[in-house]
Design a protein around this motif. Sequence first.
Motif, PDB file in Angstrom:
ATOM      1  N   UNK A 146       9.904   6.546  -2.314  1.00  0.00           N
ATOM      2  CA  UNK A 146       8.712   5.472  -2.343  1.00  0.00           C
ATOM      3  C   UNK A 146       7.857   5.507  -1.184  1.00  0.00           C
ATOM      4  N   UNK A 147       6.816   5.736  -1.223  1.00  0.00           N
ATOM      5  CA  UNK A 147       5.953   5.761   0.382  1.00  0.00           C
ATOM      6  C   UNK A 147       5.011   4.475   0.426  1.00  0.00           C
ATOM      7  N   UNK A 148       5.379   4.186   1.670  1.00  0.00           N
ATOM      8  CA  UNK A 148       4.554   2.890   2.013  1.00  0.00           C
ATOM      9  C   UNK A 148       3.644   3.332   3.105  1.00  0.00           C
ATOM     10  N   UNK A 149       2.094   3.102   2.909  1.00  0.00           N
ATOM     11  CA  UNK A 149       1.284   3.408   3.861  1.00  0.00           C
ATOM     12  C   UNK A 149       0.518   4.530   3.209  1.00  0.00           C
ATOM     13  N   UNK A 150      -0.495   5.091   4.191  1.00  0.00           N
ATOM     14  CA  UNK A 150      -1.566   6.042   3.735  1.00  0.00           C
ATOM     15  C   UNK A 150      -1.066   7.228   3.060  1.00  0.00           C
ATOM     16  N   UNK A 151      -1.087   7.558   1.914  1.00  0.00           N
ATOM     17  CA  UNK A 151      -0.618   8.710   1.162  1.00  0.00           C
ATOM     18  C   UNK A 151      -1.400   9.934   1.757  1.00  0.00           C
ATOM     19  N   UNK A 162      -0.793   3.209  -5.399  1.00  0.00           N
ATOM     20  CA  UNK A 162      -0.630   3.902  -6.758  1.00  0.00           C
ATOM     21  C   UNK A 162       0.817   3.316  -7.202  1.00  0.00           C
ATOM     22  N   UNK A 181       7.470  11.471  -5.671  1.00  0.00           N
ATOM     23  CA  UNK A 181       6.742   9.899  -5.701  1.00  0.00           C
ATOM     24  C   UNK A 181       6.494   9.579  -7.115  1.00  0.00           C
ATOM     25  N   UNK A 225       9.322   8.157  -8.700  1.00  0.00           N
ATOM     26  CA  UNK A 225       9.938   7.320  -8.013  1.00  0.00           C
ATOM     27  C   UNK A 225      11.278   7.724  -7.379  1.00  0.00           C
ATOM     28  N   UNK A 236      -4.743   3.077  -0.431  1.00  0.00           N
ATOM     29  CA  UNK A 236      -4.871   3.197  -1.813  1.00  0.00           C
ATOM     30  C   UNK A 236      -3.295   2.640  -2.211  1.00  0.00           C
ATOM     31  N   UNK A 242       0.799  -1.280  -0.092  1.00  0.00           N
ATOM     32  CA  UNK A 242      -0.028   0.054  -0.008  1.00  0.00           C
ATOM     33  C   UNK A 242       0.851   1.244   0.214  1.00  0.00           C
ATOM     34  N   UNK A 243       0.419   2.266  -0.725  1.00  0.00           N
ATOM     35  CA  UNK A 243       1.165   3.372  -0.836  1.00  0.00           C
ATOM     36  C   UNK A 243       1.582   3.801  -2.343  1.00  0.00           C
ATOM     37  N   UNK A 244       2.800   4.553  -2.405  1.00  0.00           N
ATOM     38  CA  UNK A 244       2.981   4.958  -3.865  1.00  0.00           C
ATOM     39  C   UNK A 244       4.301   4.390  -4.521  1.00  0.00           C
ATOM     40  N   UNK A 245       4.148   3.935  -5.427  1.00  0.00           N
ATOM     41  CA  UNK A 245       5.343   3.175  -6.256  1.00  0.00           C
ATOM     42  C   UNK A 245       6.107   2.416  -5.257  1.00  0.00           C
ATOM     43  N   UNK A 246       5.313   1.261  -4.999  1.00  0.00           N
ATOM     44  CA  UNK A 246       6.031   0.341  -4.114  1.00  0.00           C
ATOM     45  C   UNK A 246       6.465  -1.109  -4.816  1.00  0.00           C
TER      46      UNK A 246
END
Lengths: 393, 133
Positions: B99-104, A169, B93, B96, A167, A126-130
Amino acid sequence: MAFSDFFQFYCPTKLVFQPGISKDFSAELAHFSLTKVQVITDAMLVKVGLVAPIVEGLKNAGIEVVSIFDRVPPNSELKIIQECADEAIQKEVDGIIAIGGGSVIDTAKCVDILLTYGGDLVNDYSGAETLSGPLKPLIAIPTTSGTGSEVTHAAVILDASTHTKLSFVDRNLAPHMAILDPELTFGLPAKLTAATAMDALTHAIESMTSIQTNPISTALAMQVIPLIRQNILKAVLNGQDLEARSALMTAATLAGIAFDHSMVGVVHGMSHAAGGLAGIHHGLANSIFLPWGMDYNFEKCVETYAKVATLLGIKREGLSETDLARQGIESIKKLRAELKQACGMAENLSEAGVSQDLLEAITEGAVNDGTSFYNPREVVKEDLLPFVQKAFK
Amino acid sequence: MAVFESSERLQEVLGGFFQFLLTQEEMAKKLLASKMVIKFNYTDPALSITIDMTGSEGIITFNDTKKAEVEMSMKADVAHRFWMGNVNLVIALARREMVAKGPIPKILKLLPIIKPAYVLYPQYMKEKNLNIG
Ligand SMILES: [Fe+2]
């Protein structure tokens, strides 16, 4: 429009449009070298006979359909995704065919993550660009014209245990191919036709006013607005109108690409909150909030709204930029009134059965929604509340 | 060449700066209201910094295995540019670079809170005689 200092455009989804094409797209399938696939859909679509001809077409193309998962609910959740993924992994499928609306396609995106990389969906992804690389082939076949999920690189899933929306993404989440067959929407009820099209219209307008708007997404959004304005009523009044259905499906996909790059704003913020608190349909909520959200942003968006007005068919002559922009908002209210007359779609929250007690909580939810970050005007509770109140009656 | 020559140097500078931010009353109050545990994973050089904002005061730890609600991974150079006010998080983001993991949404909510930090960071560097970049 001011050019932002940076923008990028990336739409890796191959789009294929033709009435009836979902029954046979073997020519396109040949590029994917698929042998065994899972079909992800919902029970209603199976029941009305939409899924069987597509599955037949896949078989005729030499592809084994080893799993048909039809238990996706209207708001998909983690438990369902895990069950669906377990089945896909166990059957060793090499690709996924998603047949349905936004919930089905978002589910398929998340299943594809687990199928390709394994692991724990929430903790690992979960998150962005993982994601570290591409996913197994995912082909999306939308059966509504609204969410645009067939071309977006995001998925939203409910965590029923915490009542929160998660979310995902990632550029790799965009489906590899979208099969656009407007005949699949012939049976969509009038109210749902109206609500989903209003969702797409909201995507287009909010993508033009977002702080992350860019010239390419705007070019697409500008195409969407007249397509929807000129065809929404036709499709609502006659579900079998192929021309209108084709226009709406194309518009929803274009709007999906637009907002996938620019994001949306406070209208979606209010709709997300109202959806979570009162269970109101996403498209219907957008239809109710759209003019009020535009009103909230008015000072920041006069120029864009004037453009929206002309795209909605309003003549510029004799009108100042501000008056033209105002006329744009009025024209959306007029469209809603026409939709109400045509199919009984609610024009305000009260008609939609939302309790007045929830207005403050909806406002607060909108402030805390991720979309408010992209809204052209700062989303502040005291400022927004009067507009949510106006949306009530 | 990397902005920070070693993990020790990175810990001294960014770790020290985060500690300093938590002494800024207004900002600390708002950060603590988020009740989040956020972890920054840096590479080139390697270091992770965890900021636990769940209690009555923020706690900073290094290379901690504690589970964080949000994890942000990036090159230390990107972090430096970010705190200098030269990186748009959303764009980073999308490219890239982060990188963010969790609730954006929760991460985005922090942005207005930490805005004053972009001015404080170069000041802090100057005061501490940390000549970097
Ligand atoms: Fe939407």
